[in-house]
Design a protein around this motif. Structure first.
Motif, PDB file in Angstrom:
ATOM      1  N   ALA A 152      -3.243 -11.973   5.592  1.00  0.00           N
ATOM      2  CA  ALA A 152      -1.810 -11.913   5.871  1.00  0.00           C
ATOM      3  C   ALA A 152      -1.523 -10.819   6.896  1.00  0.00           C
ATOM      4  CB  ALA A 152      -1.029 -11.648   4.583  1.00  0.00           C
ATOM      5  N   THR A 153      -0.521 -11.032   7.727  1.00  0.00           N
ATOM      6  CA  THR A 153      -0.170 -10.023   8.719  1.00  0.00           C
ATOM      7  C   THR A 153       0.354  -8.745   8.066  1.00  0.00           C
ATOM      8  OG1 THR A 153       2.003 -11.086   8.939  1.00  0.00           O
ATOM      9  CG2 THR A 153       0.332 -11.668  10.554  1.00  0.00           C
ATOM     10  N   SER A 154       0.845  -8.828   6.830  1.00  0.00           N
ATOM     11  CA  SER A 154       1.335  -7.641   6.130  1.00  0.00           C
ATOM     12  C   SER A 154       0.229  -6.632   5.871  1.00  0.00           C
ATOM     13  CB  SER A 154       1.978  -8.036   4.793  1.00  0.00           C
ATOM     14  OG  SER A 154       1.039  -8.694   3.952  1.00  0.00           O
ATOM     15  N   LEU A 155      -1.019  -7.058   5.985  1.00  0.00           N
ATOM     16  CA  LEU A 155      -2.154  -6.167   5.737  1.00  0.00           C
ATOM     17  C   LEU A 155      -2.569  -5.397   6.982  1.00  0.00           C
ATOM     18  CD1 LEU A 155      -4.314  -8.566   3.529  1.00  0.00           C
ATOM     19  CD2 LEU A 155      -2.651  -6.839   2.801  1.00  0.00           C
ATOM     20  N   LEU A 156      -2.015  -5.763   8.135  1.00  0.00           N
ATOM     21  CA  LEU A 156      -2.327  -5.044   9.364  1.00  0.00           C
ATOM     22  C   LEU A 156      -1.598  -3.699   9.379  1.00  0.00           C
ATOM     23  CD1 LEU A 156      -1.935  -8.005  11.900  1.00  0.00           C
ATOM     24  CD2 LEU A 156      -4.083  -7.074  11.013  1.00  0.00           C
ATOM     25  N   GLY A 157      -2.051  -2.820  10.249  1.00  0.00           N
ATOM     26  CA  GLY A 157      -1.332  -1.571  10.451  1.00  0.00           C
ATOM     27  C   GLY A 157      -1.870  -0.372   9.710  1.00  0.00           C
ATOM     28  N   SER A 158      -2.938  -0.553   8.923  1.00  0.00           N
ATOM     29  CA  SER A 158      -3.551   0.566   8.206  1.00  0.00           C
ATOM     30  C   SER A 158      -4.954   0.788   8.742  1.00  0.00           C
ATOM     31  CB  SER A 158      -3.624   0.273   6.705  1.00  0.00           C
ATOM     32  OG  SER A 158      -4.452   1.218   6.042  1.00  0.00           O
ATOM     33  N   GLU A 159      -5.256   2.026   9.120  1.00  0.00           N
ATOM     34  CA  GLU A 159      -6.583   2.319   9.650  1.00  0.00           C
ATOM     35  C   GLU A 159      -7.667   2.052   8.627  1.00  0.00           C
ATOM     36  OE1 GLU A 159      -8.737   5.814  12.327  1.00  0.00           O
ATOM     37  OE2 GLU A 159      -7.100   6.347  10.971  1.00  0.00           O
ATOM     38  N   ALA A 160      -7.344   2.174   7.348  1.00  0.00           N
ATOM     39  CA  ALA A 160      -8.351   2.015   6.294  1.00  0.00           C
ATOM     40  C   ALA A 160      -8.587   0.560   5.904  1.00  0.00           C
ATOM     41  CB  ALA A 160      -7.937   2.814   5.059  1.00  0.00           C
ATOM     42  N   ILE A 161      -7.647  -0.325   6.226  1.00  0.00           N
ATOM     43  CA  ILE A 161      -7.739  -1.726   5.798  1.00  0.00           C
ATOM     44  C   ILE A 161      -8.171  -2.594   6.972  1.00  0.00           C
ATOM     45  CG2 ILE A 161      -6.468  -3.712   4.890  1.00  0.00           C
ATOM     46  CD1 ILE A 161      -4.639  -1.710   3.452  1.00  0.00           C
ATOM     47  N   GLN A 162      -9.309  -3.265   6.826  1.00  0.00           N
ATOM     48  CA  GLN A 162      -9.833  -4.116   7.886  1.00  0.00           C
ATOM     49  C   GLN A 162      -9.647  -5.583   7.541  1.00  0.00           C
ATOM     50  OE1 GLN A 162     -11.332  -3.506  11.139  1.00  0.00           O
ATOM     51  NE2 GLN A 162     -10.569  -5.598  11.038  1.00  0.00           N
ATOM     52  N   VAL A 163      -8.687  -6.224   8.213  1.00  0.00           N
ATOM     53  CA  VAL A 163      -8.541  -7.672   8.113  1.00  0.00           C
ATOM     54  C   VAL A 163      -9.567  -8.278   9.067  1.00  0.00           C
ATOM     55  CG1 VAL A 163      -6.992  -9.630   8.402  1.00  0.00           C
ATOM     56  CG2 VAL A 163      -6.097  -7.435   7.574  1.00  0.00           C
ATOM     57  N   THR A 164     -10.511  -9.031   8.539  1.00  0.00           N
ATOM     58  CA  THR A 164     -11.576  -9.574   9.373  1.00  0.00           C
ATOM     59  C   THR A 164     -11.109 -10.858  10.067  1.00  0.00           C
ATOM     60  OG1 THR A 164     -12.479 -10.801   7.482  1.00  0.00           O
ATOM     61  CG2 THR A 164     -13.386  -8.615   7.911  1.00  0.00           C
ATOM     62  N   GLY A 165     -11.578 -11.053  11.301  1.00  0.00           N
ATOM     63  CA  GLY A 165     -11.277 -12.288  12.020  1.00  0.00           C
ATOM     64  C   GLY A 165      -9.796 -12.431  12.329  1.00  0.00           C
TER      65      GLY A 165
END
Length: 425
Positions: A152-165
């Protein structure tokens, strides 16, 4: 149609029960790990890292709607880290894993995170957009490198959280492009979108709305809850609207009900799902003929049937370790995420900094990550936009390893290339 629908639902209930077994039989791990400024080898450490161990946590779904996915993800990751340990570990340390099942329940996920976070160096698996979104600020503050099994795009924006692909919206844009170029959908047509309420569905819907607007299509929306099982009403709504195709951003059980009921009702249109909408176990249900005829899904990761040497080895190793267990997209996704975390740990070791911040920094130093697993290289140096915009189009196939094969190689549609991903809230 009533008998067909009843058969589909009964098979799906059986599928759900069969998938609830934990990857290791129960939640595992959880020994204490202390934090120190630097080890005897001169490597800076932090929570989850001792002189001889690195502790990782897998926050998964083993009893909820994504139980089969969670089991595959977890087993693949346990296999990878077991092999790492057999090769000497990372930075002279063995990898230990803690497994916690939240059953796709946000409250349980928050409790599990609170329990394991103090002794965790990184999280190679965290299933569920709602769960990770609820903990996003905490994960960011804790600086724990976390790979959500959600896009989900809501998971973007955090240096610690890597949304893959890709993210779900990008995949849906590429899906609409596929429908227009390959399936005869054209300006003026109506297309449907069945989606879960919440971050997963809303993110996917943002992509379908954008693509429909750009291409002159009318979007017919049907929103459901993750607990809904029978898609008869949704099929009726799509038929009444005269849709020429349906986008699918739900779970595998709802997908099977949708396409099974549609086929029984004589609704002959293509269905294109998000990557979370399909499981090869569905090919053992009465929905199989409909899935094989009219269903496709889009994903940033190559299916495990892809002719890649790395996957050939993974298939052989997984079958040897987990004889008789299904090989599906979860195996490939879990393995990939484990490699990503393993590579971050190795880079952090080279920098002599296995603190949480050191692990995150090592991971974010990679601008073109690719490990022979297909697709396009991922840019981990950015965290406010997707690491990739290329999607495969994949089709179910009973004869293929993992129950699916590549129909179209990974590509970025013109629409996806110029799309502005919404800023995460």
């Amino acid at each position: 149609m009533s008998r067909n629908r009843t058969a589909v639902l009964a098979a799906l209930l059986a599928l759900g029960l069969a998938a609830t077994a934990c990857a290791s039989g129960k939640a595992t791990g959880g020994g204490q790990a202390t934090a120190t400024a630097a080890g005897g080898d001169g490597v800076r450490t932090g929570p989850g890292v001792t002189a001889d161990t690195i502790t990782l946590s897998l926050l998964t779904d083993l009893t909820g709607p994504y139980a089969s996915l969670g089991k595959s993800l977890t087993q693949a990751q346990q296999l990878y880290f077991e092999q790492v340990n057999q090769s000497g570990g990372v930075c002279g340390r063995k990898i230990e894993t803690i497994v916690r099942d939240h059953g796709y329940d946000a409250q349980k996920a928050m409790a599990a995170y609170a329990e394991v976070a103090p002794r965790t160096a990184a999280i190679p698996q965290f299933i569920g957009s709602p769960m990770v979104t609820a903990l996003k600020d905490r994960i960011t503050a804790d600086k724990i490198l976390t790979l959500p099994m959600a896009w989900a795009t809501s998971l973007l924006g955090s240096e610690a959280i890597q949304v893959t692909g890709t993210t779900y919206d990008v995949d849906m844009i590429n899906a609409v492009d596929f429908l227009v170029k390959e399936k005869g959908v054209k300006a003026g047509d109506r297309i449907g979108h069945l989606y879960f309420e919440g971050d997963y569905g809303e993110s996917a819907l943002a992509g379908s709305k954008y693509a429909a607007g750009e291409l002159g299509l009318t979007l017919v929306e049907q929103k459901i809850k993750a607990t809904d099982q029978d898609m008869t009403a949704q099929v009726a709504a799509f038929r009444k609207a005269g849709v020429r195709a349906v986008l699918v951003s739900v779970g595998p059980r709802q997908t099977a009900s949708l396409v099974g009921v549609a086929l029984a009702a004589g609704m002959d249109v293509p269905f294109v799902g998000s990557n979370s909408a399909y499981s090869p176990q569905l090919l053992a249900t009465p929905a199989a003929p409909a899935l094989l005829k009219d269903f496709f899904y889009v994903t940033a990761g190559a299916p495990i049937s892809a002719p890649l040497p790395a996957y050939a080895k993974l298939v052989a190793d997984y079958r040897a370790k987990y004889a008789g267990q299904p090989l599906d997209s979860g195996v490939a996704a879990g393995w990939t995420a484990a490699i990503i975390v393993g590579d971050a740990l190795r880079k952090a070791c080279e920098a002599k900094d296995l603190s949480r911040a050191g692990i995150v920094a090592a991971h974010r130093s990679q601008k073109s990550w690719e490990a022979g697993l297909g697709g396009t290289p991922m840019d981990f140096s950015v965290f406010d936009r997707p690491a990739s915009r290329a999607s495969y189009v994949v089709k179910p196939d009973k004869q293929a390893v993992g129950g699916a094969v590549i129909l179209k190689e990974a590509a970025v549609s013109e629409l996806a290339g110029k799309y502005t991903v919404p800023a995460a809230g």
